[in-house]
Design an enzyme around this catalytic site. Sequence first.
Site, mmCIF file in Angstrom:
data_model
loop_
_atom_site.group_PDB
_atom_site.id
_atom_site.type_symbol
_atom_site.label_atom_id
_atom_site.label_comp_id
_atom_site.label_asym_id
_atom_site.label_seq_id
_atom_site.Cartn_x
_atom_site.Cartn_y
_atom_site.Cartn_z
ATOM 1 N N ASP A 353 -6.746 -4.614 -6.603
ATOM 2 C CA ASP A 353 -5.877 -4.940 -7.730
ATOM 3 C C ASP A 353 -5.016 -6.142 -7.371
ATOM 4 O OD1 ASP A 353 -4.693 -3.793 -10.434
ATOM 5 O OD2 ASP A 353 -2.993 -4.422 -9.189
ATOM 6 N N GLU A 396 -7.266 -6.931 -14.102
ATOM 7 C CA GLU A 396 -7.160 -7.615 -12.808
ATOM 8 C C GLU A 396 -7.697 -6.758 -11.673
ATOM 9 O OE1 GLU A 396 -3.071 -5.679 -13.522
ATOM 10 O OE2 GLU A 396 -4.723 -6.514 -14.674
#
Length: 487
Positions: A353, A396
């Site tokens: 992440d 993301e």
Amino acid sequence: MPATAFLVSYLCAGMLSIQLGTINPGNMGLIWLAAGIGLFTVLQLGKTGLIVVYLGSFAINTPYLFQGNWQPQIASILISGFTFAAIDTLQSYLAARAYQILSIHYGENMWRQPEVLPKIWFRVCFIPVMTTMPLFIALQITSGAIPVHLDSILIRGMILMLADSSGLILFTPLYPYLKSRTLTKEFLKPIYFLIMIPIPIIINYFILDRTLILLLPLMLYIAVRFKIAATNFSLLLITLMCIGLTAKGYGFVNPQNMIISLLQIQIFVFSITLALQYLAQTQTQIMHNQAYLEQEVKSRTDTLAKLNLELSILATTDELTQLNNRREWQSKAQAIFLNALRYQKNMSLMMIDVDHFKMINDQYGHLFGDQILKKIAHLCLINIRETDLVARWGGEEFVVLLPETTLEQAQIVADKIRRAIADNSFLAPKNQLMNTTVSLGITSLLKQDQTLDDLLSRADNAMYLAKANGRNCIQTDTPESAYLKIH
């Protein structure tokens, strides 16, 4: 050199026509091959071709006007020779001009459409002959070459019209091959079948009458297989043999009605010429259409295959990063998971992440955020093996599956990725350099795992734990494993 070659060809064609047979008085050829050569000459040489045809016609026709006590009439004989040559030249000019007009109108499709063929016959082969033949007949009558009887004039006029028209019809379809210099090649294609053509003709003239019908199957085969050029070579051979043998008195003809017999054989060869040319032209169009359809089908098949490939890529690839999308990754990862579970192989899974990604988007804009995601995808790819499986999981987040990899080995790979991303500088708007980091959670296959979701859940929890513990670090989900934080 071209002018000389065409002049020699014209003279040879004219002499051959005369040797095959003529109607006297008047020395009128039964098949005037020079008409076709005259068309070729004018089409190829233009104005020079007209001079060549004029000289050729004068050289062929004039000697036959010197008969009997010709010395006192030499002036009128020469005038007649010049006039004959002028009429032949006019005929060649009219035929060539008509051919050029049709060629301009139809272009490359002129010899691919059977419906154009009657127009070629009429405009190129019939109208020039019908225009010049009355002049020729009038000159023959004036010079006393033919008797002034209506029946005689009509029959001889018909013979002359068929002779000149046949010469044009037999040669006109060969002009495209002459122009492209493939005439010899087209002649050699059906050579073995051309050798067979004299057989039924010889049978008809020397053994059994009315057997020319035997030519039909052979000619049909030639027309269908070899098309227009070979058909015309065959028709030319048939015409020369039939008219020549008939004119020489061979075959079962009545000598007292020789002119009628010659007219009948002319009509016969003229009719089969038209029929077989049209058949050959139709076959040419069929073959051309078939080739076009095959090409069109191939083109559309290739386009469809390309579109299917693009669709497949769109369906399985993340548009931004060009990595596998979530669905494609799950499909491939499931197969690897089941294989590892069955054969008790090591396997690890990693969730990644991007840290503070929302803040990056808010501060620098989504386009810059997209650049960061693409770069991180690239850095992931170059730091894993070809057998490893990476995908954009969403937003993301990224996921990496590591087949035959222990937890310790996965930690090494994760650290390579983390360092590569942290060490990379991004050029933000206004030429600002900035760095970003990622938080990684990893897990390995356990004996109690039943589905791929078990690993995904643990890796996801480990990733959120890494974010909660300061980001830019790696966290495993194994309780007995020491917490690993790398600054």
